[in-house]
Design a protein around this motif. Structure first.
Motif, PDB file in Angstrom:
ATOM      1  N   ALA A 120      27.890  67.247  16.028  1.00 34.05           N
ATOM      2  CA  ALA A 120      28.935  66.200  15.228  1.00 34.05           C
ATOM      3  C   ALA A 120      29.124  66.667  14.162  1.00 34.05           C
ATOM      4  CB  ALA A 120      28.251  64.886  15.671  1.00 34.05           C
ATOM      5  N   ASP A 121      30.128  66.208  13.381  1.00 34.05           N
ATOM      6  CA  ASP A 121      30.336  66.494  11.675  1.00 34.05           C
ATOM      7  C   ASP A 121      30.576  67.813  11.431  1.00 34.05           C
ATOM      8  OD1 ASP A 121      30.448  63.406  10.599  1.00 34.05           O
ATOM      9  OD2 ASP A 121      28.774  63.321  12.203  1.00 34.05           O
ATOM     10  N   LEU A 122      31.408  68.421  12.361  1.00 32.38           N
ATOM     11  CA  LEU A 122      31.579  69.724  11.795  1.00 32.38           C
ATOM     12  C   LEU A 122      32.230  69.807  10.520  1.00 32.38           C
ATOM     13  CD1 LEU A 122      33.144  70.983  15.413  1.00 32.38           C
ATOM     14  CD2 LEU A 122      30.855  70.610  14.840  1.00 32.38           C
ATOM     15  N   HIS A 123      33.386  68.835  10.071  1.00 31.06           N
ATOM     16  CA  HIS A 123      33.991  69.066   8.898  1.00 31.06           C
ATOM     17  C   HIS A 123      34.435  70.356   8.707  1.00 31.06           C
ATOM     18  CE1 HIS A 123      33.172  64.992   7.337  1.00 31.06           C
ATOM     19  NE2 HIS A 123      32.037  65.026   8.262  1.00 31.06           N
ATOM     20  N   LEU A 124      34.993  71.115   9.656  1.00 32.15           N
ATOM     21  CA  LEU A 124      35.840  72.348   9.144  1.00 32.15           C
ATOM     22  C   LEU A 124      36.857  71.917   8.255  1.00 32.15           C
ATOM     23  CD1 LEU A 124      36.042  73.636  13.107  1.00 32.15           C
ATOM     24  CD2 LEU A 124      34.348  74.269  11.230  1.00 32.15           C
ATOM     25  N   GLY A 168      32.891  63.493  16.840  1.00 34.26           N
ATOM     26  CA  GLY A 168      33.662  63.050  15.447  1.00 34.26           C
ATOM     27  C   GLY A 168      33.446  63.823  14.367  1.00 34.26           C
ATOM     28  N   ASP A 169      34.613  63.897  13.580  1.00 37.01           N
ATOM     29  CA  ASP A 169      34.760  64.687  12.348  1.00 37.01           C
ATOM     30  C   ASP A 169      34.733  66.107  12.518  1.00 37.01           C
ATOM     31  OD1 ASP A 169      34.903  62.276  11.044  1.00 37.01           O
ATOM     32  OD2 ASP A 169      33.200  62.509   9.818  1.00 37.01           O
ATOM     33  N   SER A 170      35.591  66.501  13.700  1.00 34.44           N
ATOM     34  CA  SER A 170      35.399  67.977  13.538  1.00 34.44           C
ATOM     35  C   SER A 170      36.118  68.805  12.647  1.00 34.44           C
ATOM     36  CB  SER A 170      36.441  68.357  15.061  1.00 34.44           C
ATOM     37  OG  SER A 170      35.601  67.810  16.204  1.00 34.44           O
ATOM     38  N   ASN A 185      36.249  58.944  11.478  1.00 34.20           N
ATOM     39  CA  ASN A 185      37.085  58.720  10.494  1.00 34.20           C
ATOM     40  C   ASN A 185      37.557  59.698   9.594  1.00 34.20           C
ATOM     41  OD1 ASN A 185      34.031  58.997   9.872  1.00 34.20           O
ATOM     42  ND2 ASN A 185      34.950  58.323   7.664  1.00 34.20           N
ATOM     43  N   HIS A 186      37.266  60.808   9.849  1.00 30.90           N
ATOM     44  CA  HIS A 186      37.652  61.881   8.889  1.00 30.90           C
ATOM     45  C   HIS A 186      38.877  62.601   9.613  1.00 30.90           C
ATOM     46  CE1 HIS A 186      35.425  62.525   5.114  1.00 30.90           C
ATOM     47  NE2 HIS A 186      34.640  61.652   5.672  1.00 30.90           N
ATOM     48  N   ASP A 187      38.680  62.533  10.933  1.00 36.02           N
ATOM     49  CA  ASP A 187      39.659  63.464  11.698  1.00 36.02           C
ATOM     50  C   ASP A 187      40.239  62.397  12.665  1.00 36.02           C
ATOM     51  OD1 ASP A 187      37.605  63.520  13.448  1.00 36.02           O
ATOM     52  OD2 ASP A 187      37.916  65.270  14.205  1.00 36.02           O
ATOM     53  N   VAL A 198      30.528  58.357  20.629  1.00 33.36           N
ATOM     54  CA  VAL A 198      31.362  57.496  19.653  1.00 33.36           C
ATOM     55  C   VAL A 198      30.839  57.954  18.293  1.00 33.36           C
ATOM     56  CG1 VAL A 198      31.879  55.556  20.875  1.00 33.36           C
ATOM     57  CG2 VAL A 198      29.826  55.808  19.681  1.00 33.36           C
ATOM     58  N   HIS A 199      31.865  57.945  17.196  1.00 32.89           N
ATOM     59  CA  HIS A 199      31.802  58.216  16.006  1.00 32.89           C
ATOM     60  C   HIS A 199      31.338  56.863  15.335  1.00 32.89           C
ATOM     61  CE1 HIS A 199      31.766  60.806  12.602  1.00 32.89           C
ATOM     62  NE2 HIS A 199      32.465  59.865  11.844  1.00 32.89           N
ATOM     63  N   SER A 200      30.513  56.403  14.874  1.00 32.35           N
ATOM     64  CA  SER A 200      29.956  54.977  14.694  1.00 32.35           C
ATOM     65  C   SER A 200      28.977  54.975  13.411  1.00 32.35           C
ATOM     66  CB  SER A 200      29.398  54.114  15.712  1.00 32.35           C
ATOM     67  OG  SER A 200      28.843  53.176  15.526  1.00 32.35           O
ATOM     68  N   GLY A 215      28.071  60.204  16.218  1.00 30.03           N
ATOM     69  CA  GLY A 215      28.390  61.081  14.838  1.00 30.03           C
ATOM     70  C   GLY A 215      28.425  60.137  13.855  1.00 30.03           C
ATOM     71  N   HIS A 216      28.553  60.692  12.700  1.00 33.96           N
ATOM     72  CA  HIS A 216      28.884  60.056  11.168  1.00 33.96           C
ATOM     73  C   HIS A 216      27.748  60.198  10.224  1.00 33.96           C
ATOM     74  CE1 HIS A 216      30.747  57.561   8.064  1.00 33.96           C
ATOM     75  NE2 HIS A 216      29.433  56.520   8.323  1.00 33.96           N
ATOM     76  N   VAL A 217      26.530  59.728  10.686  1.00 35.53           N
ATOM     77  CA  VAL A 217      25.451  60.094   9.937  1.00 35.53           C
ATOM     78  C   VAL A 217      25.097  61.467   9.700  1.00 35.53           C
ATOM     79  CG1 VAL A 217      22.920  59.538   9.362  1.00 35.53           C
ATOM     80  CG2 VAL A 217      24.475  57.826  10.018  1.00 35.53           C
ATOM     81  N   HIS A 218      24.933  62.082   8.696  1.00 40.20           N
ATOM     82  CA  HIS A 218      25.005  63.569   8.411  1.00 40.20           C
ATOM     83  C   HIS A 218      23.594  63.976   8.639  1.00 40.20           C
ATOM     84  CE1 HIS A 218      29.277  64.537   6.709  1.00 40.20           C
ATOM     85  NE2 HIS A 218      29.211  63.682   7.823  1.00 40.20           N
ATOM     86  N   MET A 219      22.491  63.303   8.838  1.00 43.12           N
ATOM     87  CA  MET A 219      21.245  63.513   8.936  1.00 43.12           C
ATOM     88  C   MET A 219      20.774  63.319  10.248  1.00 43.12           C
ATOM     89  SD  MET A 219      19.335  64.447   6.197  1.00 43.12           S
ATOM     90  CE  MET A 219      17.530  64.074   6.572  1.00 43.12           C
TER      91      MET A 219
HETATM   92 MN   LIG Z   1      31.223  62.964   8.832  1.00 39.86          MN
END
Ligand SMILES: [Mn+2]
Length: 428
Positions: free
Chosen positions: A11-15, A60-62, A96-98, A183-185, A212-216
Motif C-alpha cells: 500500500a501507499d507506494l506514493h510513486l 491505494g495511493d499508488s 485519496n492521493h490517487d 480498501v483505502h481507509s 492502505g492509508h496509515v503509513h506505519m
Molecule cells: Mn498514503
C-alpha cells in the motif's frame, strides 16, 4: 494437502512523491532520494516474483497525485508487466492521493493481469488455482480526493455479497476457502479518510482486510490473529516516517490465523535519535559515540542507507562548544564525509552544563530556594498530579493527561531545566 493462499499486501507506494523536510541535503543524497521510491517499488515486485505468490494487492495511493509523471506511470506499469510475465494477478484500489479521477489513462494501459477496482460499488473477483476456486478478492476505490459518500467505503464488501455477485458466472464460488477485502481507509484511526470500524470489517466474514492509508505497519486486533492490517508505506519520505518500511507476505490457511511476514522494501531509511554525551571528554569523543550509535540504530533498520537527525543530550562542560553552530556543522560534515552510506541532515544540541547542586545549595541564593521548593513538591506526587490535571483541564488539554506516565521523572526534568536556565550565564 491443506489448502492455502499466499499474497503480497502492499500500500501507499506514493510513486512520484517529493522528499520533504530535510534541513540540509548534499547533491548526491538529493539524487539518491529521487531514485529511492522507485527502487522500493522494484523490491515489492521482485519479492512477489521470488516468492511465487498467488497474487498481489495494492491498497491505494499508488501515486502521490501532484507529481505523477509519464515516467512514474511507465515505471508502475513496467512492474505490473513483470508480474504478468510471472502469471501473478494484481488487484489495485485507488486511494485519496490517487483517486480514480486522477489516473491519466492517456499515458498507459494496465496489463491484463492488473485489475483496478471501480469506485461506484463493491468489486469482486474470484481467483482460481488449477481450476478450483481459491480466493475471493473484494474492494472499492476512492473516486475523488475526498470520500463524500455517507456510507462506509467497505459497505457491501462481504463474503456473502461476493458469492451472490460472482455466482452467475461461477456456480462453484461458494467453495472458495478464502476471502480478502481491500480498501483505502482511515479505519477508526483517521476520521477524515473514508473511516470504517473494526467491527464493521469483522462482520463482513472476510479472512483478511488489506488496508492502505496509515503509513506505519498496524495490525488489528493483534499479531497472533491479524484480521485488519495496514502494511504501511514502502519507503519513508520524510524525517517523521522513521524506521523500516515495507510490505507483508500474507499466508491464509483454513481455520488458522493469517500468517504475516514483513518484507522490508525501503532503500533509504530515516531515523531520529538522541545521543547522551555526558560521558564524552571532548568533541572527537562525541563524534565517535555518534558513529557507534549510527551503526547500532542502522542494525535494526534493515536497510543500509540511512538519513538521520541526531539530538545531543546530557550534562557536559562541552555544552559551550556545542552551542556554537559552526562546531555542530563541522561535526556534521565530518560524519557525512566519513560514512557515505549515512547522511545526517541536522545535529541538534540539547546538552546542558553540569550542575553542582551542593554548591548551589551552599550559596543560599535563589536557586537554593527553588531547589527546596522543588524537593518539597516532589515529596507529594499526588498533589503534583492533581495540579497537572487542573492545569490541563483549564487549557482544554485533558486528552493529553493519559500521556503523563511518570510524574516523578517529569518533576525532576523540570527542576533540572529551571536550574539550568537560572545558572546558565554563570557557568558559560
Ligand atoms: Mn498514503
Amino acid at each position: 494437502m491443506a489448502s492455502h493462499v499466499t499474497f503480497i499486501h502492499a500500500a501507499d507506494l506514493h510513486l512520484g512523491a517529493p522528499f520533504r523536510g530535510l534541513r540540509a541535503v548534499s547533491q548526491s543524497w538529493a539524487r539518491r532520494l529521487t531514485s529511492a521510491l522507485s527502487e522500493a517499488y522494484d523490491k515489492v515486485i521482485s519479492a512477489a516474483i521470488e516468492r511465487s505468490v498467488d497474487f498481489v494487492v495494492i491498497s491505494g495511493d499508488s501515486f502521490d497525485l501532484s507529481e505523477t509523471s509519464y515516467s512514474d506511470y511507465l515505471h508502475f506499469v513496467t512492474g505490473l508487466q513483470k508480474l504478468a510475465d510471472a502469471h501473478i494477478p494484481v488487484f489495485i484500489v485507488a486511494g485519496n492521493h490517487d483517486p480514480l479521477t486522477s489516473w491519466q489513462h492517456d499515458y498507459f494501459e494496465l496489463p491484463s493481469n492488473a485489475i483496478l477496482f471501480s469506485a461506484d460499488r463493491p468489486n469482486f473477483v474470484l481467483l482460481r488455482k488449477e481450476g478450483k476456486p481459491l480466493c475471493i478478492v473484494g474492494g472499492r476505490s476512492y473516486f475523488n480526493q475526498t470520500w463524500l459518500e455517507d456510507i462506509s467505503i467497505a459497505e457491501g464488501i462481504t463474503r456473502s455479497s461476493a458469492i451472490s455477485t460472482l455466482r452467475p458466472l461461477n456456480p462453484d464460488v461458494d467453495q472458495a476457502p478464502f476471502a480478502v477485502g481491500v480498501v483505502h481507509s482511515g479505519l477508526n484511526l483517521d476520521p477524515y479518510k473514508a473511516p470504517t470500524s473494526p467491527a464493521e470489517l469483522l462482520n463482513a466474514d472476510m479472512d483478511y482486510w488489506a488496508l492502505g492509508h496509515v503509513h506505519m505497519p498496524y495490525i488489528w486486533p493483534n499479531a497472533d490473529d491479524p484480521r485488519i492490517v495496514f502494511s504501511g508505506c514502502i519507503q519513508g519520505r520524510d524525517i517523521k516516517e522513521t524506521g523500516p518500511r515495507g510490505v507483508y507476505e500474507v499466508t491464509l490457511r483454513e481455520n488458522q490465523p493469517a500468517q504475516l511476514t514483513f518484507i522490508p522494501t525501503a532503500s533509504v531509511v530515516w531515523q531520529q535519535f538522541e545521543v547522551d554525551v555526558c560521558d564524552c571528554s571532548n568533541v572527537l569523543d562525541i563524534q565517535n559515540k555518534i558513529v557507534r550509535e549510527l551503526f547500532r540504530v542502522n542494525g535494526k533498520a534493515r536497510c543500509e542507507e540511512m538519513i538521520s537527525r541526531i539530538t545531543l543530550v546530557g550534562a557536559t562542560p562541552l555544552c559551550r562548544h556545542l552551542s556554537n553552530d559552526s562546531t555542530l556543522e563541522d561535526l556534521r560534515t565530518s560524519l557525512n564525509e566519513t560514512y557515505p552510506s549515512f547522511f545526517c541532515d541536522a545535529i541538534i544540541n540539547k546538552t546542558t552544563m553540569p550542575l553542582d547542586r551542593s554548591k548551589l545549595a551552599a550559596e543560599g541564593l535563589f536557586p537554593s530556594v527553588f531547589m527546596r521548593v522543588a524537593s518539597d513538591q516532589q515529596a507529594l506526587p499526588d498533589a503534583e498530579l492533581y495540579y497537572l490535571e487542573e492545569a490541563f483541564t483549564e487549557r482544554n488539554l485533558s486528552s493529553l493527561l493519559g500521556r503523563i506516565k511518570d510524574v516523578e521523572e517529569l518533576a525532576s526534568d523540570a527542576e533540572t531545566l529551571v536550574l539550568d536556565l537560572l545558572t546558565r550565564d554563570e557557568r558559560s
